[in-house]
Structure formats: C-alpha cells, structure tokens
Design an enzyme around this catalytic site. Structure first.
Site, PDB file in Angstrom:
ATOM      1  N   ASP A 148      24.061   6.568  -9.205  1.00  0.00           N
ATOM      2  CA  ASP A 148      23.203   5.731  -8.374  1.00  0.00           C
ATOM      3  C   ASP A 148      21.941   5.019  -9.210  1.00  0.00           C
ATOM      4  O   ASP A 148      20.904   4.741  -8.814  1.00  0.00           O
ATOM      5  CB  ASP A 148      22.560   6.113  -7.126  1.00  0.00           C
ATOM      6  N   LYS A 179       9.522  15.449  -2.358  1.00  0.00           N
ATOM      7  CA  LYS A 179      10.488  14.627  -1.538  1.00  0.00           C
ATOM      8  C   LYS A 179      10.976  15.455  -0.483  1.00  0.00           C
ATOM      9  O   LYS A 179      11.637  16.546  -0.993  1.00  0.00           O
ATOM     10  CB  LYS A 179      11.695  14.379  -2.706  1.00  0.00           C
ATOM     11  N   GLY A 208       5.859   7.198   0.312  1.00  0.00           N
ATOM     12  CA  GLY A 208       7.024   6.380   0.326  1.00  0.00           C
ATOM     13  C   GLY A 208       7.980   7.103   1.529  1.00  0.00           C
ATOM     14  O   GLY A 208       7.919   8.342   1.758  1.00  0.00           O
ATOM     15  N   GLY A 212      12.360   6.787   2.453  1.00  0.00           N
ATOM     16  CA  GLY A 212      13.695   6.288   2.543  1.00  0.00           C
ATOM     17  C   GLY A 212      14.570   6.623   3.818  1.00  0.00           C
ATOM     18  O   GLY A 212      13.968   7.178   4.831  1.00  0.00           O
ATOM     19  N   GLY A 213      15.753   6.585   3.822  1.00  0.00           N
ATOM     20  CA  GLY A 213      16.753   6.697   5.049  1.00  0.00           C
ATOM     21  C   GLY A 213      16.839   8.286   5.071  1.00  0.00           C
ATOM     22  O   GLY A 213      16.993   8.809   6.326  1.00  0.00           O
ATOM     23  N   ALA A 219      14.622  10.772   3.215  1.00  0.00           N
ATOM     24  CA  ALA A 219      13.443  11.607   2.917  1.00  0.00           C
ATOM     25  C   ALA A 219      12.253  10.752   2.779  1.00  0.00           C
ATOM     26  O   ALA A 219      12.338   9.587   2.973  1.00  0.00           O
ATOM     27  CB  ALA A 219      13.722  12.246   1.474  1.00  0.00           C
TER      28      ALA A 219
END
Length: 162
Positions: free
Chosen positions: A145, A48, A26, A28-29, A31
């Site tokens: 979050d 991560k 996967g 994300g922005g 990591a």
C-alpha cells in the site's frame, strides 16, 4: 479519567494500556490515531486504535499480524512500533509520534515551485522511499500500500514509510 465505553473516540485523559490520551490527531475508515503520553516515561507516542465495527475477530488478527511484522523492522525510513494491545475488544498499536506532512500534500505545495526544484524534491523523496522499501523487502516483506498518504515527510528532511 474518561471511560472509553462512553465514546467511540477516547477523550483526553483516557487510559489505554500504559498511556494517557492527549488528543485525536487523525482518523481513517478503520482506525483513529491518538496522541498519548506514557505514564511512567512521559514519552509521547501515537496510538492507532481500531474503530468498532463488523468482523472484529478478523480485524484483531490482522492488527496483531501487522504489529508482529512492524515490530521486526528497524530502519530510519520505516515507522517504528513499540507496543500493541486490545481496548474493549478494539485492537491498538503504539507507534512513534511523528510530525510532518503526507507526501500528497507536499507534492501539491511543490506545484508552486519551479520545475527544477520540484524535480530535486521528488528525486530526494523517491530515493528515501526506495531505500526504505529495499529494507522492507530485504526482510521478506512486501508493503502492498505505497501511496502518498502512507509516506510522511518530516521537518528534518527524513521520511517515514507507514
């Protein structure tokens, strides 16, 4: 073995600390998440790894703080972390590898179910998330979050707050 300096995303076979990268699972922005195997124990974990970018000093400090906080937590509904480090100025956190689906994806699938079943599913997940958050709060922390993408539903019916 691959060299991390060649690629932003480490290739399979790349060493990160005591782990060998298996694959990217996967991104994300900020990591990427890698599946990796511990060299000695064979345990599969998720790593991560921060993507390179500006403000790396601030990001490294935030990553270390995140690790210190997560390492204190021990609850079945909260993602477990095992280790942390820095790879070529890019911080990483080693976490438990979980397989499941994000809550948002599950909710979309539930829309095809009768309302009574959707209600039971939602109530079950909300109770589990609330229990995990109660534990986090009891440790003097605030999640900040809680979103559907930060709640994973596992095949065994449990959840992980990430």
């Amino acid at each position: 073995m691959s060299s991390v300096a060649v690629s932003v995303i480490p290739e399979p076979g790349t060493q990160i600390g005591a782990y060998e990268v298996i694959r990217e699972v996967g991104r994300g922005g900020m990591a990427t998440i890698l599946e990796a195997r511990h060299n000695e124990t064979g345990q599969v974990r998720a790593i991560k790894l921060m993507l390179p970018g500006a403000h790396m000093e601030e990001v490294v400090q935030r990553f270390h703080l995140e690790f210190d906080i997560l390492a204190r937590l021990d609850h079945p509904g909260v993602l477990r972390v095992h280790d942390a480090g820095v790879l070529i100025k890019r911080p990483y956190i080693v976490m438990e590898m979980i397989e499941g689906i994000e809550l948002g994806v599950a909710v979309e699938r539930w829309m095809e179910l009768p309302p009574s079943i959707r209600f039971v599913n939602a109530r079950d997940v909300l109770v589990k998330v609330a229990t995990a958050l109660e534990y986090v709060h009891s440790q003097g922390l605030v999640h900040r979050d809680v979103t559907p993408s930060n709640v994973m539903l596992l095949k065994d019916g449990s959840i992980r707050l990430m």
